[in-house]
Motif scaffolding. Structure first.
Motif, PDB file in Angstrom:
ATOM      1  N   ARG A   1     -10.053  -0.956   1.083  1.00 43.06           N
ATOM      2  CA  ARG A   1     -10.753   0.275   1.500  1.00 43.06           C
ATOM      3  C   ARG A   1      -9.804   1.340   2.044  1.00 43.06           C
ATOM      4  O   ARG A   1      -9.945   2.516   1.742  1.00 43.06           O
ATOM      5  N   GLU A   2      -8.889   0.932   2.889  1.00 46.51           N
ATOM      6  CA  GLU A   2      -7.953   1.906   3.454  1.00 46.51           C
ATOM      7  C   GLU A   2      -7.068   2.492   2.357  1.00 46.51           C
ATOM      8  O   GLU A   2      -6.810   3.695   2.336  1.00 46.51           O
ATOM      9  N   LEU A   3      -6.599   1.655   1.437  1.00 40.63           N
ATOM     10  CA  LEU A   3      -5.785   2.161   0.333  1.00 40.63           C
ATOM     11  C   LEU A   3      -6.610   3.104  -0.548  1.00 40.63           C
ATOM     12  O   LEU A   3      -6.126   4.149  -0.962  1.00 40.63           O
ATOM     13  N   ARG A   4      -7.858   2.763  -0.813  1.00 36.06           N
ATOM     14  CA  ARG A   4      -8.707   3.651  -1.624  1.00 36.06           C
ATOM     15  C   ARG A   4      -8.881   5.003  -0.926  1.00 36.06           C
ATOM     16  O   ARG A   4      -8.922   6.039  -1.576  1.00 36.06           O
ATOM     17  N   ARG A   5      -8.978   5.006   0.397  1.00 39.96           N
ATOM     18  CA  ARG A   5      -9.066   6.263   1.140  1.00 39.96           C
ATOM     19  C   ARG A   5      -7.786   7.076   0.954  1.00 39.96           C
ATOM     20  O   ARG A   5      -7.825   8.271   0.692  1.00 39.96           O
TER      21      ARG A   5
ATOM     22  N   VAL B   1      -5.671   6.813  -1.534  1.00 37.17           N
ATOM     23  CA  VAL B   1      -5.618   7.212  -2.945  1.00 37.17           C
ATOM     24  C   VAL B   1      -6.453   8.475  -3.144  1.00 37.17           C
ATOM     25  O   VAL B   1      -6.012   9.443  -3.777  1.00 37.17           O
ATOM     26  N   ALA B   2      -7.663   8.481  -2.612  1.00 39.02           N
ATOM     27  CA  ALA B   2      -8.551   9.645  -2.758  1.00 39.02           C
ATOM     28  C   ALA B   2      -7.921  10.889  -2.143  1.00 39.02           C
ATOM     29  O   ALA B   2      -8.054  11.996  -2.687  1.00 39.02           O
ATOM     30  N   ALA B   3      -7.209  10.722  -1.030  1.00 35.05           N
ATOM     31  CA  ALA B   3      -6.571  11.862  -0.376  1.00 35.05           C
ATOM     32  C   ALA B   3      -5.491  12.496  -1.245  1.00 35.05           C
ATOM     33  O   ALA B   3      -5.189  13.678  -1.094  1.00 35.05           O
ATOM     34  N   THR B   4      -4.937  11.735  -2.182  1.00 35.18           N
ATOM     35  CA  THR B   4      -3.923  12.289  -3.098  1.00 35.18           C
ATOM     36  C   THR B   4      -4.566  12.976  -4.302  1.00 35.18           C
ATOM     37  O   THR B   4      -3.877  13.626  -5.075  1.00 35.18           O
ATOM     38  N   GLY B   5      -5.870  12.754  -4.485  1.00 31.67           N
ATOM     39  CA  GLY B   5      -6.547  13.315  -5.654  1.00 31.67           C
ATOM     40  C   GLY B   5      -6.649  12.335  -6.810  1.00 31.67           C
ATOM     41  O   GLY B   5      -7.218  12.654  -7.858  1.00 31.67           O
ATOM     42  N   ALA B   6      -6.111  11.142  -6.643  1.00 27.15           N
ATOM     43  CA  ALA B   6      -6.184  10.126  -7.694  1.00 27.15           C
ATOM     44  C   ALA B   6      -7.523   9.401  -7.617  1.00 27.15           C
ATOM     45  O   ALA B   6      -8.202   9.430  -6.587  1.00 27.15           O
ATOM     46  N   ALA B   7      -7.889   8.743  -8.703  1.00 25.15           N
ATOM     47  CA  ALA B   7      -9.124   7.955  -8.761  1.00 25.15           C
ATOM     48  C   ALA B   7      -8.791   6.488  -8.502  1.00 25.15           C
ATOM     49  O   ALA B   7      -7.630   6.068  -8.614  1.00 25.15           O
ATOM     50  N   SER B   8      -9.814   5.707  -8.165  1.00 22.74           N
ATOM     51  CA  SER B   8      -9.595   4.273  -7.977  1.00 22.74           C
ATOM     52  C   SER B   8     -10.791   3.492  -8.489  1.00 22.74           C
ATOM     53  O   SER B   8     -11.910   4.008  -8.536  1.00 22.74           O
TER      54      SER B   8
ATOM     55  N   ASP C   1       0.832  -1.207   0.000  1.00 25.54           N
ATOM     56  CA  ASP C   1       0.000   0.000   0.000  1.00 25.54           C
ATOM     57  C   ASP C   1       0.866   1.257   0.000  1.00 25.54           C
ATOM     58  O   ASP C   1       0.586   2.215  -0.729  1.00 25.54           O
ATOM     59  N   ASP C   2       1.914   1.262   0.808  1.00 23.74           N
ATOM     60  CA  ASP C   2       2.822   2.415   0.834  1.00 23.74           C
ATOM     61  C   ASP C   2       3.495   2.602  -0.520  1.00 23.74           C
ATOM     62  O   ASP C   2       3.669   3.730  -0.979  1.00 23.74           O
ATOM     63  N   ALA C   3       3.856   1.506  -1.167  1.00 24.48           N
ATOM     64  CA  ALA C   3       4.484   1.593  -2.487  1.00 24.48           C
ATOM     65  C   ALA C   3       3.511   2.148  -3.520  1.00 24.48           C
ATOM     66  O   ALA C   3       3.906   2.929  -4.396  1.00 24.48           O
ATOM     67  N   VAL C   4       2.237   1.772  -3.439  1.00 20.66           N
ATOM     68  CA  VAL C   4       1.230   2.308  -4.365  1.00 20.66           C
ATOM     69  C   VAL C   4       1.120   3.820  -4.181  1.00 20.66           C
ATOM     70  O   VAL C   4       1.150   4.584  -5.158  1.00 20.66           O
ATOM     71  N   VAL C   5       0.998   4.273  -2.947  1.00 23.62           N
ATOM     72  CA  VAL C   5       0.879   5.714  -2.689  1.00 23.62           C
ATOM     73  C   VAL C   5       2.139   6.444  -3.138  1.00 23.62           C
ATOM     74  O   VAL C   5       2.068   7.523  -3.732  1.00 23.62           O
ATOM     75  N   ASP C   6       3.306   5.856  -2.895  1.00 26.09           N
ATOM     76  CA  ASP C   6       4.557   6.452  -3.361  1.00 26.09           C
ATOM     77  C   ASP C   6       4.547   6.601  -4.884  1.00 26.09           C
ATOM     78  O   ASP C   6       4.961   7.629  -5.413  1.00 26.09           O
TER      79      ASP C   6
END
Length: 157
Positions: free
Chosen positions: A128-132, A134-141, A107-112
């Motif tokens: 779900r946590e990763l999607r949250r 992702v959304a915080a970065t402005g990216a879509a999922s 998950d950390d690698a995806v956000v990075d």
């Protein structure tokens, strides 16, 4: 070409299908990589394979993506034992298909990877946590079912 970068949470996508992946995680990663490489078929073949793919993407259709073509770049994040299935780095035949080996948390690698991209990003995961995050970065999922439907649609034609 879809101008977005797609980032695939490989563990989550692989785990979405109970096909015995747990017995051979490295082999499952290789099979997913091979399926993803099919997105870069020759143009005339791709048009035959993806005429209805835009119907599979209702959550991101507002971004104008048609998904009749592969993404600008596709990043596959592998973690744990699955890393042994595909070497890290760009695919030798399809440079726009890149494999990243997570050193710690996938998950950390995806956000990075989201932060490393220029332009819009679409992350494929059901976590779900990763999607949250992702959304915080402005990216879509989107969920793994979206990607599997796209790949299956390509194979069925």
């Amino acid at each position: 070409m879809d101008e977005r970068t797609w980032i695939v949470d490989a563990a989550n996508v692989i785990g979405a299908r109970p096909d015995g992946w747990w017995r051979d995680r490295a082999g499952a990663a290789l099979r997913l990589h091979q399926r993803l490489s099919e997105l870069w078929l020759p143009e005339h073949r791709r048009c035959e394979l993806y005429p209805r793919a835009s119907e599979l993407d209702p959550d991101t259709s507002h971004q104008g993506a048609h998904h009749r073509a592969p993404p600008a770049q596709l990043v596959v994040v592998l973690e744990g034992v699955a890393r042994a299935g595909v070497p890290a780095g760009p695919d030798p035949t399809i440079a726009r298909l890149v494999v990243v080996h997570a050193v710690g948390s996938g998950d950390d690698a995806v956000v990075d990877q989201i932060h490393r991209q220029v332009g819009p990003v679409l992350v494929v995961t059901a976590d779900r946590e990763l999607r949250r995050r992702v959304a915080a970065t402005g990216a879509a999922s989107v969920g793994p079912g979206w990607l599997w439907a796209l790949l299956d649609d390509a194979r069925s034609r």
